[in-house]
Write an enzyme that holds these catalytic residues in place. Structure first.
Site, PDB file in Angstrom:
ATOM      1  N   CYS A 130       0.856  -1.187   0.000  1.00 26.66           N
ATOM      2  CA  CYS A 130       0.000   0.000   0.000  1.00 26.66           C
ATOM      3  C   CYS A 130       0.890   1.234   0.000  1.00 26.66           C
ATOM      4  O   CYS A 130       1.568   1.526   0.990  1.00 26.66           O
ATOM      5  CB  CYS A 130      -0.930   0.010   1.206  1.00 26.66           C
ATOM      6  SG  CYS A 130      -2.013   1.457   1.236  1.00 26.66           S
ATOM      7  N   GLY A 131       0.891   1.946  -1.098  1.00 29.07           N
ATOM      8  CA  GLY A 131       1.757   3.110  -1.250  1.00 29.07           C
ATOM      9  C   GLY A 131       1.398   4.259  -0.326  1.00 29.07           C
ATOM     10  O   GLY A 131       2.285   4.939   0.206  1.00 29.07           O
ATOM     11  N   ASN A 132       0.112   4.508  -0.110  1.00 30.78           N
ATOM     12  CA  ASN A 132      -0.288   5.586   0.792  1.00 30.78           C
ATOM     13  C   ASN A 132       0.023   5.235   2.244  1.00 30.78           C
ATOM     14  O   ASN A 132       0.440   6.080   3.025  1.00 30.78           O
ATOM     15  CB  ASN A 132      -1.775   5.896   0.627  1.00 30.78           C
ATOM     16  CG  ASN A 132      -2.071   6.581  -0.689  1.00 30.78           C
ATOM     17  OD1 ASN A 132      -1.324   7.458  -1.124  1.00 30.78           O
ATOM     18  ND2 ASN A 132      -3.140   6.183  -1.343  1.00 30.78           N
ATOM     19  N   HIS A 170      -2.987  -4.985 -10.174  1.00 35.17           N
ATOM     20  CA  HIS A 170      -3.763  -3.846 -10.654  1.00 35.17           C
ATOM     21  C   HIS A 170      -4.216  -4.090 -12.094  1.00 35.17           C
ATOM     22  O   HIS A 170      -3.495  -4.704 -12.885  1.00 35.17           O
ATOM     23  CB  HIS A 170      -2.931  -2.563 -10.627  1.00 35.17           C
ATOM     24  CG  HIS A 170      -2.516  -2.148  -9.258  1.00 35.17           C
ATOM     25  ND1 HIS A 170      -3.255  -1.319  -8.467  1.00 35.17           N
ATOM     26  CD2 HIS A 170      -1.418  -2.482  -8.525  1.00 35.17           C
ATOM     27  CE1 HIS A 170      -2.641  -1.148  -7.308  1.00 35.17           C
ATOM     28  NE2 HIS A 170      -1.519  -1.849  -7.325  1.00 35.17           N
ATOM     29  N   ASN A 227      -7.002  -4.738  -7.801  1.00 34.50           N
ATOM     30  CA  ASN A 227      -7.345  -3.320  -7.718  1.00 34.50           C
ATOM     31  C   ASN A 227      -7.649  -2.839  -9.134  1.00 34.50           C
ATOM     32  O   ASN A 227      -6.991  -3.275 -10.087  1.00 34.50           O
ATOM     33  CB  ASN A 227      -6.176  -2.527  -7.144  1.00 34.50           C
ATOM     34  CG  ASN A 227      -5.774  -3.005  -5.760  1.00 34.50           C
ATOM     35  OD1 ASN A 227      -6.431  -2.707  -4.778  1.00 34.50           O
ATOM     36  ND2 ASN A 227      -4.684  -3.765  -5.683  1.00 34.50           N
ATOM     37  N   GLU A 255     -10.432  -0.167  -4.839  1.00 32.11           N
ATOM     38  CA  GLU A 255      -9.404  -0.975  -4.181  1.00 32.11           C
ATOM     39  C   GLU A 255      -9.947  -2.336  -3.755  1.00 32.11           C
ATOM     40  O   GLU A 255     -11.037  -2.428  -3.180  1.00 32.11           O
ATOM     41  CB  GLU A 255      -8.838  -0.240  -2.965  1.00 32.11           C
ATOM     42  CG  GLU A 255      -7.896   0.885  -3.326  1.00 32.11           C
ATOM     43  CD  GLU A 255      -6.950   1.219  -2.192  1.00 32.11           C
ATOM     44  OE1 GLU A 255      -6.259   0.302  -1.697  1.00 32.11           O
ATOM     45  OE2 GLU A 255      -6.912   2.400  -1.796  1.00 32.11           O
ATOM     46  N   CYS A 278      -4.786   5.878  -4.126  1.00 31.17           N
ATOM     47  CA  CYS A 278      -4.096   4.587  -4.066  1.00 31.17           C
ATOM     48  C   CYS A 278      -2.699   4.790  -4.641  1.00 31.17           C
ATOM     49  O   CYS A 278      -2.553   5.031  -5.852  1.00 31.17           O
ATOM     50  CB  CYS A 278      -4.851   3.515  -4.849  1.00 31.17           C
ATOM     51  SG  CYS A 278      -4.041   1.899  -4.850  1.00 31.17           S
ATOM     52  N   GLY A 279      -1.690   4.703  -3.785  1.00 36.72           N
ATOM     53  CA  GLY A 279      -0.327   4.966  -4.230  1.00 36.72           C
ATOM     54  C   GLY A 279       0.191   3.936  -5.207  1.00 36.72           C
ATOM     55  O   GLY A 279       0.739   4.277  -6.264  1.00 36.72           O
ATOM     56  N   GLY A 300      -1.618   2.025  -6.969  1.00 39.23           N
ATOM     57  CA  GLY A 300      -2.454   2.145  -8.162  1.00 39.23           C
ATOM     58  C   GLY A 300      -2.008   3.267  -9.082  1.00 39.23           C
ATOM     59  O   GLY A 300      -2.035   3.136 -10.309  1.00 39.23           O
TER      60      GLY A 300
END
Length: 276
Positions: free
Chosen positions: A70-72, A161, A192, A210, A219-220, A222
Site C-alpha cells: 500500500c503506497g499511501n 492492478h 485493484n 481498491e 491509491c499509491g 495504483g
C-alpha cells in the site's frame, strides 16, 4: 490499545505500533474500520520491529483481508516513524509483504512534508501479476464481463492492478464496474481497478476501486500502476502528476533502474485509545 489515525490523500489508516507480531483478529479489524460504529478507515496498519529493515509494516484491509502493498500507507508509516517514534533519519527502509522499500523524507523544520518511496520494479508477466494470461505483457487486453468488453492493462506493484483508460475518470461509474472487475475470474487473487483519463502527456486523472475496500480517495500503488500502463500504451511520459480524489501524487518510472518512484504527503488526523 493506543492508535494514531493518519491519511495519505484521504486514503486513511489506523496506525498501531507493537513490539511483536500481532495476533490478527479479523473481526476487530472490521469493527475498527467501520465508519459508523468504529474509528473509520480503509485499513489497519501495524508498525513492527524488523530484523532486515528499520521497521516492518503489516496492512489489513477494512474487510479483514491482507494486501501485499500500500503506497499511501507506507508514506504514513514513514512520517509516523520520523515524528512519533523519533527515528530521525531522512533515509529508511521499511519491510513489507511485497519486499523491502527504500524511503526518502522531505523535511521542513523537522516536519515531514512529503515522502518519496522506491516502489520497486513493476511486474508485467501475466502469470506473475497474477492473471489467467501467460503472456509476457497484458496490455490493452479485451476482458469480457457480463456482455461488455473492457480493455485492461495489468500490472503488479507488489499487488495486482488492472488499469482502464476512460474518457472521463471523474464521472465514470467506477462503483458498478470496479466491483465486478475486482472479482473477475481473470484475476486469481482479485485485483485493484484503476480508471484513468489523460489530461496531458505528463498529467492524468485517476479514480480507484481498491481490492477488499471499495472506492478510496487515493491509491499509491495504483497511481504507480497507472503510469506504467500509460507508458506501455504510449499514452504518457515516464514522469507524471496523478490527480486523485484526495490530491496529487508525482510518479516516475525510471528508465535506467526500471524502478517506479512515488512522492506525496502523509497527514496526522488524531490519536486515541481503543477500549478492548
Amino acid at each position: 490499545m493506543k492508535f494514531t489515525k493518519m491519511n495519505g490523500l484521504g486514503n486513511d489508516f489506523i496506525i498501531i505500533c507493537q513490539d511483536e507480531e500481532p495476533d490478527i483478529d479479523v473481526t476487530l479489524v472490521q469493527q475498527m474500520c467501520d465508519r459508523h460504529f468504529g474509528i473509520g478507515a480503509d485499513g489497519v496498519v501495524y508498525v513492527l520491529p524488523s530484523v532486515v529493515a528499520d521497521a516492518q509494516m503489516k496492512i489489513m484491509n477494512a474487510d479483514g483481508s491482507e494486501p501485499e502493498q500500500c503506497g499511501n500507507a507506507i508514506r504514513c508509516v514513514a512520517r509516523f516513524l520520523y515524528e512519533r517514534m523519533e527515528m530521525k533519519k531522512t533515509s529508511i527502509v521499511i519491510e513489507t509483504k511485497a519486499g523491502l522499500q527504500a524511503i526518502q523524507m522531505r523535511l521542513d523544520s523537522e516536519r515531514v512534508t512529503a515522502v518519496r518511496v522506491d516502489m520497486g520494479e513493476p511486474t508485467l508477466h501475466g502469470a506473475n501479476i497474477p492473471t489467467r494470461s501467460n503472456e509476457e505483457r497484458v496490455v490493452d487486453y479485451p476482458l469480457q464481463c457480463e456482455g461488455k468488453e473492457y480493455r485492461i492493462t495489468a500490472v503488479s506493484m507488489g499487488n495486482p492492478h488492472a488499469v482502464l483508460f476512460v474518457e472521463d475518470a471523474l464521472h465514470y461509474p467506477i462503483e458498478a464496474v470496479g466491483a465486478k472487475l475486482e472479482h473477475h475470474p481473470f484475476f486469481p487473487n482479485k485485483s485493484n481497478i484503476e480508471f484513468i483519463s489523460i489530461k496531458k502527456h505528463d498529467e492524468i486523472d485517476m479514480r480507484v476501486w481498491e481490492r477488499g475496500v471499495g472506492q478510496t480517495w487515493a491509491c499509491g500503488s495504483g497511481a504507480c500502476a497507472a503510469v506504467v500502463a500509460g507508458v506501455l500504451n504510449e499514452r504518457t511520459a515516464r514522469k507524471v502528476t496523478v490527480h486523485l480524489k484526495g490530491g496529487d501524487l508525482l510518479i516516475e518510472w525510471d528508465r535506467e533502474s526500471n524502478h517506479v518512484f512515488m512522492e506525496g504527503p502523509a497527514q496526522f488526523v488524531f490519536d486515541g485509545d481503543w477500549l478492548l
